[in-house]
Design a protein around this motif. Structure first.
Motif, short mmCIF file in Angstrom:
data_model
loop_
_atom_site.label_atom_id
_atom_site.label_comp_id
_atom_site.label_asym_id
_atom_site.label_seq_id
_atom_site.Cartn_x
_atom_site.Cartn_y
_atom_site.Cartn_z
N ALA A 334 0.83 -1.21 0.00
CA ALA A 334 0.00 0.00 0.00
C ALA A 334 0.87 1.26 0.00
O ALA A 334 0.60 2.22 -0.74
N VAL A 335 1.91 1.26 0.81
CA VAL A 335 2.80 2.42 0.88
C VAL A 335 3.56 2.59 -0.43
O VAL A 335 3.69 3.71 -0.96
N LEU A 336 4.06 1.50 -0.98
CA LEU A 336 4.84 1.57 -2.22
C LEU A 336 4.01 2.16 -3.36
O LEU A 336 4.51 2.96 -4.16
N GLY A 337 2.75 1.78 -3.43
CA GLY A 337 1.89 2.30 -4.49
C GLY A 337 1.76 3.81 -4.46
O GLY A 337 1.79 4.46 -5.50
N HIS A 338 1.66 4.38 -3.28
CA HIS A 338 1.53 5.83 -3.17
C HIS A 338 2.87 6.53 -3.34
O HIS A 338 2.93 7.64 -3.87
N MET A 339 3.96 5.91 -2.91
CA MET A 339 5.28 6.50 -3.13
C MET A 339 5.59 6.60 -4.62
O MET A 339 6.27 7.53 -5.07
N SER A 394 2.58 10.85 1.14
CA SER A 394 2.44 9.57 0.44
C SER A 394 2.48 8.41 1.43
O SER A 394 1.76 7.41 1.26
N LEU A 395 3.31 8.52 2.47
CA LEU A 395 3.36 7.47 3.49
C LEU A 395 2.04 7.40 4.26
O LEU A 395 1.53 6.30 4.55
N LEU A 396 1.47 8.55 4.58
CA LEU A 396 0.18 8.56 5.26
C LEU A 396 -0.91 7.94 4.38
O LEU A 396 -1.74 7.16 4.87
N ALA A 397 -0.90 8.28 3.10
CA ALA A 397 -1.89 7.70 2.18
C ALA A 397 -1.75 6.18 2.13
O ALA A 397 -2.75 5.46 2.09
N GLY A 398 -0.52 5.69 2.15
CA GLY A 398 -0.31 4.25 2.16
C GLY A 398 -0.82 3.60 3.44
O GLY A 398 -1.39 2.50 3.41
#
Length: 412
Positions: A334-339, A394-398
């Motif tokens: 999930a985090v990687l996708g937003h990064m 981006s980390l928060l979004a993930g």
């Protein structure tokens, strides 16, 4: 907390061959008499560290004096030089433990260091063998002697006594995270204090930029309705890997995110990455190399031999580890996708290796490499406050994507 040193900042060597070469060179051509080549002082609210780096191992004696309170360290077989004479200029007025410092030639073959103290301390003095770019080191850690209301200090003291793994672990927090209670997230800015982490082409230090990103992310998390964030360190201080994990468990964390800035032997490597723990070996040579680099943080930062690895080795025996790793992979994805919406991805999937700092058996944990600090273009990004903020977003979004409840955390 300022990095006060009498020597120029040194670059982290990347690659075992370079480190081995430097160590070999450092052992050639030095006289038998130890020379103090650098002196550094790292004050923090928890403890103050004094590090003396020398061309060969030091022999020393220590004792305390009262009226006023002082810690005295006699360095045997050492001659006074400019590095030692300048110790007084390194004292920070905000240091909670050290008031002043001085050095003098006490006898023909002994230099005496005197640290005048602001409070009663419990000193821990130990030596470190050469590692990476560091030569022999004598480390003086100054902890408060009287009991303090400081959970981190208690964990450090247990760690230094070799008893950290004997501390009873807290039961998981009751209720569903984000529904019945706030989600507790522990953010871990990598490195700190004596360990600068990787250093970019223009001298930017990993430990500094990841702390800024972690602080940004903490602010964003704490602005959400049902989330709370804590940092493993909020200062330029060295915290052993095992203590970082133990702090997360003591806080009953639901997630643990270790934040870093990658480096490689060539300046062309670029992109963001996410890693999780592996019980079966690394998923790539690069992941194995990175895990070793990060696991060496305790050697670089400097820990007492008796305090190393007992806790981290013990946690791997927990039968919940496999389920936790599966959750970590979901979080990482999930985090990687937003990064990937912010920066190029170095790898499009979550990689795995034996990262010591990810070994909490009951907390989904990931290690985020925000960008390659060894890449000149990405180094510039890492010091840009706008990029730091976007990376935190981006980390928060993930994190929200992992819980699948993005609307739950927004303040109404």
């Amino acid at each position: 907390m300022p990095d006060k040193t009498l020597k120029l900042s040194r670059r982290r060597l990347v690659g075992a061959a370079a480190a081995t070469w430097l160590l070999a060179v450092s052992r050639v051509g030095f006289a038998a008499v130890p020379q103090i080549v650098a002196l550094r002082i790292w004050p923090s609210s928890t403890y103050t560290r004094v590090t003396l780096e020398s061309s060969s191992p030091l022999k020393y004696k220590q004792f305390t004096l009262a009226g006023p309170d002082r810690l005295v360290i006699d360095l045997e077989g050492v001659e006074l030089n400019a590095t030692l004479q300048g110790i007084g200029t390194l004292i920070n007025g905000g240091d909670p433990f050290v008031k002043s410092a001085r050095a003098a030639q006490f006898s023909a073959d002994t230099v005496r260091l005197v640290l005048e103290l602001k409070t009663e301390i419990a000193p821990q003095v130990f030596t470190l063998n050469p590692v990476a770019e560091f030569r022999d080191r004598l480390v003086v850690d100054l902890y408060p002697a009287k009991p303090q209301d400081d959970p981190l200090l208690a964990l450090l003291q247990d760690y230094n006594r070799g008893k950290l793994d004997e501390r009873p672990q807290l039961k998981p927090q009751p209720g569903k995270a984000g529904v019945d209670r706030p989600v507790t997230i522990v953010l871990d800015p990598g490195h700190g204090g004596e360990d600068p982490g990787a250093i970019g082409p223009s001298g930017v230090r990993e430990k500094d930029v990841v702390l800024r990103i972690a602080r940004e992310l903490r602010q964003l998390i704490n602005s959400q309705r049902n989330m709370r964030a804590h940092l493993t360190r909020d200062e330029d201080v060295f915290i052993p890997l095992g203590v970082r994990v133990a702090k997360a468990r003591k806080l009953g964390a639901d997630l643990f995110i270790s934040i870093h800035a990658d480096a490689f032997t060539t300046p062309t490597a670029r992109g963001s990455s996410v890693f999780a723990l592996s019980e079966k070996g690394a998923t790539s040579t690069a992941a194995r190399f990175l895990a070793k680099t990060q696991n060496d943080a305790d050697l670089i930062g400097g820990v007492r031999i008796g305090g190393k690895d007992k806790y981290l080795a013990h946690t791997l025996l927990d039968l919940t580890q496999t389920a936790t790793i599966n959750d970590s992979l979901k979080l990482g994805k999930a985090v990687l996708g937003h990064m990937g919406n912010l920066n190029t991805l170095h790898k499009s999937r979550v990689e795995q290796a034996g990262f010591a700092v990810l070994k909490a058996p009951d907390i989904p944990s990931i290690l985020v490499e925000t960008a390659f600090i060894s890449n000149p273009e990405e180094e510039k990004k890492l010091v840009d406050p706008a990029f730091q903020r976007k990376m935190a977003e981006s980390l928060l979004a993930g994190i929200k994507g992992y819980f699948g409840q993005s609307t739950l955390y927004a303040r109404g």
